[in-house]
Enzyme design. Sequence first.
Site: not given
Length: 613
Positions: A2, A27, A73, A99-100, A486, A490, A493, A509, A608
């Site tokens: 947010c 955000r 968000w 926000n929160g 990583e 990438k 997402e 395994h 973000k």
Amino acid sequence: MCGIVGYVGDRDATEVLIKGLKRLEYRGYDSAGIALIDGKLIVQKGKGKVINLEKGSKKNNLSGKLGIGHTRWATHGEPNDVNSHPHLSETGKIAVVHNGIIENYNTLKKQLIERGRTFQSQTDTEIIAQLIEEIYTKSKGVTFEQAIRLALKQIVGTYGLAILNIETPDKIYIARKGSPLLLGVGENEMFIASDASPIVEYTNKVVYLDDGEMAIVTRSNYEVKTIDDSPLTKEVHELAISLDAIEKAGYPHFMLKEIFEQPRSIADCMRGRIDVENSSILLGGIEDVIDDLVNAKRIVIAACGTSWHSALVGEYLFEQLAKTPVEVEYASEFRYRDPLIGKGDVLLVISQSGETADTLAALREAQEKGALVLGICNVVGSTISRETDAGVFTHAGPEIGVASTKAFTAQVVVLIMMALELGQRKGLISSDEMKRYIAELSRIPAKVEHILEHSDDTIKKMASLFTYAPNFLYLGRSYSFPVALEGALKLKEISYIHAEGYPAAEMKHGPIALIDEMMPVVVIAATDHTNDKMVSNIEEVKARKGRLIAIINDENTEVKDLADFCVSIPNTIDCFSPLLTVIPLQLLSYYIAVNRGCNVDQPRNLAKSVTVE
Ligand code: M6R
């Protein structure tokens, strides 16, 4: 998570707010809205991107000189028009953006309903507007500011808040607990934002609000105090970021721009810190605590997401170069398991944004238990950077694309410099070795540049062949294992393709069962000391007809002959290899996502900076 923006001054507030929300959209981007005071309180909001909001505001000819805005968000309540912020009190006189997360919102909501209030949305935010209004209207002699304070006392959770009241049309009230807020100070105008990006175009003077603080903002003044009403004098900081750094500069996406910025961001990260002539490293931010670091029994590194992957690289580095035992923790796990950490230990937190809720909580937990807490952060002025005992900034410049790229390489550079400095101080690295390390480190930006110049087309072609693959496997050993994780992160997402990263030897395994002619397997085979072992793993993939994409170094002809597709990167010292091997993987995920028509910079369901748990 947010974004909040606010403005009071002589400009057209709608324009400032919409522009600011566009900059904050990374955000959170499932809905957006603004509230303006222009004789009356006007709200325009809805599901979708800020561009929809902009169209709506233009259509309705919104104007005003004071307002607040929000890009969301979703946490409580699906992304729809009603759940979008701002939220109004029952009379429509008070507007709130938040926000929160309000943890006791259910209890408060029930109580408010029992006392006769009706609610429009499913959000936790609406109770803030309603509670403030109830206190303000029912308690005799209570000013609006006091009503906010009294309401905040009842709220359990985290918030960055901006509040308007039609009865005080020249004021914006803001408050912070756990979600970042800053104030931009202009000439007869003030700005409010979750981070500096909406402000940088108008002023470079900012005041960071700390937890437990609130401010009353008018066009010519701001008054900061604690939630308990004690006045505060806050330092005015100068922003160092430029407007160029937060614009796309001709690139179709921020992510691509940020990938291509890496030669510069890596160099910026090293600037003034490595001295090639004298083969030395100086990290000013941790100089005062370097003895504690040298004497540390162990280092625990806590982080999330991509920063957690760089932490894994850090583990290899500190153990190899400085012989300091390292444990790497997901910040979210560390904070809740009563971790064994205390005096003599060092907690190192890594965060691009410096605002990640779990990482911040891990930091506070370790600080309470007496550990020395160090940070590696990108955003100057962020909460984590302010709360750690000491730390090193990555200086990668603003990272806007939700998928982290240049922050990862800059974090790894900082970890390399820290491990080298520690190793040298511990007498474990000879001056000849140090000379070799520093000389090679200084060549890394040019090597990254080389990869970007020479591999971009090959990777584009490869991406078009694998655009519709439903799964990917990424394998690496040693320093390439975190890179495999990583690379997989990438891809998943931004392209929504299922991808897993594994240490190559783990394949036998379990994951080997997945390999058939449909499964692309990306092997990162550019570290010399594990090369032979990687060749065996590659043979195993080939024997099961897996489609092999290999990231190799110039000398690795054996793998070249085995792989279906190869990206060759320049040679380097093994422990620096993540800085090079990750680049083709960033590009591969980027081009696949573009081919699939995905929103690269703002992937679905993500934000973000994850400022809620
Ligand atoms: O700002 P931080 O480094 O603390 O963020 C941690 C993660 O949320 C972040 O790395 C996330 O995983 C990115 N989307 C990865 O690309």
